[in-house]
Design a protein around this motif. Structure first.
Motif, mmCIF file in Angstrom:
data_model
loop_
_atom_site.group_PDB
_atom_site.id
_atom_site.type_symbol
_atom_site.label_atom_id
_atom_site.label_comp_id
_atom_site.label_asym_id
_atom_site.label_seq_id
_atom_site.Cartn_x
_atom_site.Cartn_y
_atom_site.Cartn_z
ATOM 1 N N LEU A 174 33.810 26.102 46.113
ATOM 2 C CA LEU A 174 33.062 27.215 46.455
ATOM 3 C C LEU A 174 32.181 27.463 47.826
ATOM 4 O O LEU A 174 32.198 28.566 48.549
ATOM 5 N N GLY A 188 26.742 32.620 44.354
ATOM 6 C CA GLY A 188 27.712 32.597 43.062
ATOM 7 C C GLY A 188 27.732 33.921 42.298
ATOM 8 O O GLY A 188 28.569 34.173 41.988
ATOM 9 N N ALA A 207 32.661 29.489 39.761
ATOM 10 C CA ALA A 207 31.549 30.377 40.014
ATOM 11 C C ALA A 207 30.634 30.029 38.680
ATOM 12 O O ALA A 207 29.424 30.206 38.952
#
Length: 236
Positions: A174, A188, A207
Motif C-alpha cells: 500500500l 488506509g 487496506a
C-alpha cells in the motif's frame, strides 16, 4: 568520573525519570485519591473540549495534542475534575469557571468544526466487524476522522507494537509507513472510502488488514479508560 561529570550525569538521569513519570501519568490518567505531585506542575495547563456521540455531549481535558482527562458525559463532574487536576494559563480556577468553559466548548472548539465533532458512535463500533467480514467501503469509520485524531492523541508517547508479517507486507504494497500510524491509518481509510486509488499490486484486503491492525492497536493503547467508556473494548 570527575565530580562535575557525576553531578551532570545524576541530573540527566533525574530529568529522564521525571519525564517518564510525567508521560505515564498523563497517558494513563490521574489518581482520584490523594493529589499527585504532578497535579501541581504547569504541564497540567489545559482546556476543555467536547464531542457529541450519538446525540450526547461528552467532555475532556486537552492540551498540545494530548488528552488530559477521562471522557465524561456529566458536565458538572468534568468541571469538578478539571478544578482538581487541571490549570489555566493564569492558574487554578474553580469548578464554576470550568463549567462555563465546558459549556462554551460545545459551540466553539479549538480542534474541529461542529460538523466534525458530531459522530455516529454506534455506526463506528459496527464498522470494524463489517470490515472483518468482507473488505469494502466503511463510511462510518471513514467519517469519524476527528475521533480518530483524539484516539491517537490519547496514546500519549506510547509506541505502536510491531505488526505481524502479513500486515507488514500489506503496508509495503500500500506504500504506507510503519513509523507513521496516524498518517497510515488515514490513508488506509481513504482507500477503503473510495477517495484514494489502490496502488498497483495492492488489494482491498491489504487496506482492510492494515486499517484493522492499526485500529486494534489504537484501542489497546488508549489511556484514561476511553476505550471502555466508548464501548470499544470491554473492561478488564
Amino acid at each position: 568520573m570527575s565530580t562535575p561529570l557525576l553531578a551532570a550525569f545524576i541530573l540527566f538521569v533525574f530529568f529522564v525519570l521525571l519525564r517518564a513519570a510525567w508521560n505515564r501519568y498523563r497517558v494513563r490518567g490521574a489518581s482520584t485519591g490523594v493529589p499527585s505531585l504532578f497535579d501541581l506542575l504547569p504541564a497540567n495547563v489545559a482546556g476543555i473540549e467536547s464531542i457529541q456521540l450519538d446525540g450526547r455531549w461528552w467532555y475532556f481535558g486537552f492540551a498540545d495534542d494530548f488528552v488530559m482527562s477521562p471522557l465524561m458525559d456529566d458536565i458538572d463532574a468534568m468541571a469538578a475534575y478539571a478544578a482538581r487536576h487541571l490549570r489555566q494559563v493564569e492558574g487554578a480556577i474553580d469548578a464554576s469557571a470550568w463549567r462555563a468553559l465546558a459549556e462554551e466548548s460545545r459551540a466553539e472548539s479549538h480542534l474541529a468544526s461542529l460538523e466534525r465533532r458530531v459522530i455516529d458512535l454506534a455506526g463506528l463500533k459496527a464498522a470494524p466487524a463489517r470490515l472483518r467480514a468482507a473488505p469494502g467501503p466503511v463510511p462510518e469509520l471513514v467519517q469519524a476522522t476527528h475521533l480518530h485524531y483524539l484516539l491517537m492523541s490519547n496514546t500519549g508517547d506510547q509506541d505502536f507494537p510491531d505488526p505481524p508479517p502479513h500486515v507488514r507486507d500489506a503496508f509495503v504494497r500500500l506504500g504506507l509507513e510503519l513509523d507513521d500510524p496516524s498518517g497510515s491509518f488515514e490513508l488506509g481509510l481513504e482507500i477503503l472510502g473510495g477517495t484514494r486509488s489502490l496502488p498497483e499490486g495492492a488489494s482491498l484486503q491489504d487496506a482492510a488488514s492494515g486499517v484493522l491492525w492499526l485500529w486494534d492497536a489504537l484501542i489497546e493503547l488508549q489511556g484514561w479508560d476511553w476505550a471502555v467508556t466508548l464501548g470499544l473494548r470491554p473492561a478488564r
